[in-house]
Write a protein that holds these residues in place. Structure first.
Motif, short mmCIF file in Angstrom:
data_model
loop_
_atom_site.label_atom_id
_atom_site.label_comp_id
_atom_site.label_asym_id
_atom_site.label_seq_id
_atom_site.Cartn_x
_atom_site.Cartn_y
_atom_site.Cartn_z
N HIS A 187 0.85 -1.19 0.00
CA HIS A 187 0.00 0.00 0.00
C HIS A 187 0.88 1.24 0.00
O HIS A 187 1.96 1.27 0.61
CB HIS A 187 -0.90 0.03 1.24
CG HIS A 187 -1.94 -1.05 1.24
ND1 HIS A 187 -2.95 -1.11 0.30
CD2 HIS A 187 -2.11 -2.11 2.06
CE1 HIS A 187 -3.70 -2.16 0.55
NE2 HIS A 187 -3.23 -2.79 1.61
N GLY B 50 1.70 5.36 -2.16
CA GLY B 50 1.51 6.26 -3.28
C GLY B 50 1.91 5.60 -4.59
O GLY B 50 1.99 4.37 -4.70
N THR C 217 -3.85 2.79 -1.97
CA THR C 217 -3.49 3.62 -0.82
C THR C 217 -4.02 3.08 0.50
O THR C 217 -3.59 3.53 1.56
CB THR C 217 -4.03 5.05 -1.00
OG1 THR C 217 -5.46 5.03 -1.04
CG2 THR C 217 -3.49 5.69 -2.26
N TRP D 225 -7.21 3.44 1.28
CA TRP D 225 -8.18 4.47 1.68
C TRP D 225 -9.42 3.89 2.33
O TRP D 225 -10.08 4.56 3.13
CB TRP D 225 -8.56 5.28 0.44
CG TRP D 225 -9.57 6.37 0.68
CD1 TRP D 225 -9.33 7.66 1.07
CD2 TRP D 225 -11.00 6.28 0.52
NE1 TRP D 225 -10.50 8.38 1.16
CE2 TRP D 225 -11.54 7.56 0.83
CE3 TRP D 225 -11.86 5.25 0.15
CZ2 TRP D 225 -12.91 7.81 0.78
CZ3 TRP D 225 -13.23 5.50 0.10
CH2 TRP D 225 -13.74 6.77 0.41
N THR E 89 -2.39 6.91 2.96
CA THR E 89 -2.32 5.46 3.04
C THR E 89 -2.63 4.96 4.44
O THR E 89 -2.57 5.70 5.41
CB THR E 89 -0.92 4.95 2.64
OG1 THR E 89 0.05 5.48 3.55
CG2 THR E 89 -0.56 5.38 1.23
#
Length: 369
Positions: free
Chosen positions: A16, A18, A56, A58, A74
């Motif tokens: 996980h 960017g 990420t 999310w 993240t």
């Protein structure tokens, strides 16, 4: 399988994070189809919020901000980073909206699929218990997806498509349009009803505009003014700015009434209370996203005094995809390809996707590498 390459190009998610969490490989092994699988040479694969949100993390309850797609949002180390509340396995090839040609089959899959151009129903079901939502996975999340030159899928999720559309055009449909049709189906949208659509220029939003109009609804689309003409061309009856300072008054001036029957929302965020406040008594709300932020404020008196019904919409019934396939083959809905990128430029494609300057969907093309 003897005539097929052993390696392929693929964008692979290793953790996980960017953009740096995914890496482009030119020597990734071509997957072998399992007993119930087909092997697909991918012609195109659409970009979607679910790919970014999964990358990420999310979906984790620890993240409370808007979808941004960067490392700052993240949820590394959390135990609920994926849509279903459980971790995914790495490495993982993402990409839900794969379209391509079947080139091989496992022993239990019908061989007549070989050579067929196919679209994928993204919902991976336990076929011994297919209606059980707790046993579902998602293509590109719980199994490898289409950001690669080849992918595998269960033959029961693989549907031949009869259409003159290009692969890139077909790759705009599966995730966004099944999400949109699922929302409209849950909310029982019918002829003549006033439907307010947030985020109307995005993939799901533009799908909602077309599919709600197909049902005979009066479509009210919220988006930035520069996109209004395009949304009107898609079928929106009324277009309003993304966040009107006085939404009831804007509705009254445009429609003669200050309320709507249904809200289809993929945005959430700070404007959410005024969206709920314009719902008519007995109105229905359907949500399948929160790109502006998942944390919202609700006055429970609005909910119960107006007899409102709220629907969360994620796992859709099986008929939604086959219905959608019929709409495509009968040319009842239009593809919206905002831009295409080679697979090697997936980060640029996702950056453009996150900038939200486009209308419709952004598609990557593995065959271009």
């Amino acid at each position: 399988m003897t005539d097929l390459p052993r390696t392929m190009s693929a964008y692979v998610l290793h953790q996980h994070g960017g953009m740096e969490a995914q890496q482009f490989h030119t020597d990734w092994p071509v997957p072998q189809p399992g007993p119930d699988d087909v092997l697909i040479k991918v012609g195109a694969c659409g970009c979607n919020n679910t790919d970014i949100n999964t990358r990420t993390g999310w979906y984790s309850k620890s993240v409370t901000g808007a979808t941004k797609g960067d490392a700052a949002q993240t949820a590394e180390g959390q135990d609920d980073p994926a849509w279903g509340g459980s971790p995914i396995q790495f490495p993982r090839i993402q990409g839900a909206d794969a379209v391509g040609i079947v080139v091989a089959t496992g022993p239990n899959a019908p061989s007549e699929l070989i050579g067929k151009r196919v679209m994928l129903d993204c919902w991976q079901r336990d076929w011994s218990d297919p209606l059980n939502r707790d046993k579902t996975g998602y293509f590109g999340s719980e199994r490898d997806g289409g950001f690669a030159q080849y992918t595998t899928a269960d033959y029961r999720n693989t549907h031949a498509v009869d259409s003159t559309m290009t692969d890139a055009e077909l790759a705009t449909f599966s995730c966004s349009y099944s999400t949109a049709e699922g929302m409209l189906s849950r909310a029982l949208v019918g002829q003549g009803e006033h439907v307010l659509i947030t985020g109307a220029s995005g993939g799901v939003g533009s799908a909602l505009v077309q599919l709600a109009k197909r049902r005979g609804a009066v479509v009210i689309a919220l988006s930035s003014p520069g996109k209004h003409a395009a949304l009107s061309a898609l079928g929106a009856d009324i277009t309003l700015e993304r966040s009107p300072p006085d939404l009831p008054d804007a509705l009254r001036q445009a429609t003669g009434r200050a309320t709507v029957d249904v809200v289809c929302d993929v945005v959430g965020g700070d404007d959410w209370p005024q969206i709920i406040d314009v719902m008519a008594r007995g109105g229905r709300y359907a949500c399948s996203g929160a790109i502006a932020g998942p944390m919202v404020e609700l006055d429970l008196r609005t909910l119960y005094l107006r007899d409102l019904t709220f629907h969360g919409s994620t796992v859709v019934p099986r008929h939604i995809f086959t219905d959608l396939l019929g709409y495509i083959e009968r040319a009842e809905i239009k593809p919206l390809v905002a831009a295409t990128y080679p697979l090697a430029e997936l980060p640029a494609a996702q950056t453009a996707f996150m900038d939200k300057a486009h209308i419709g969907n952004i598609v990557v093309l593995p065959a271009a590498d």
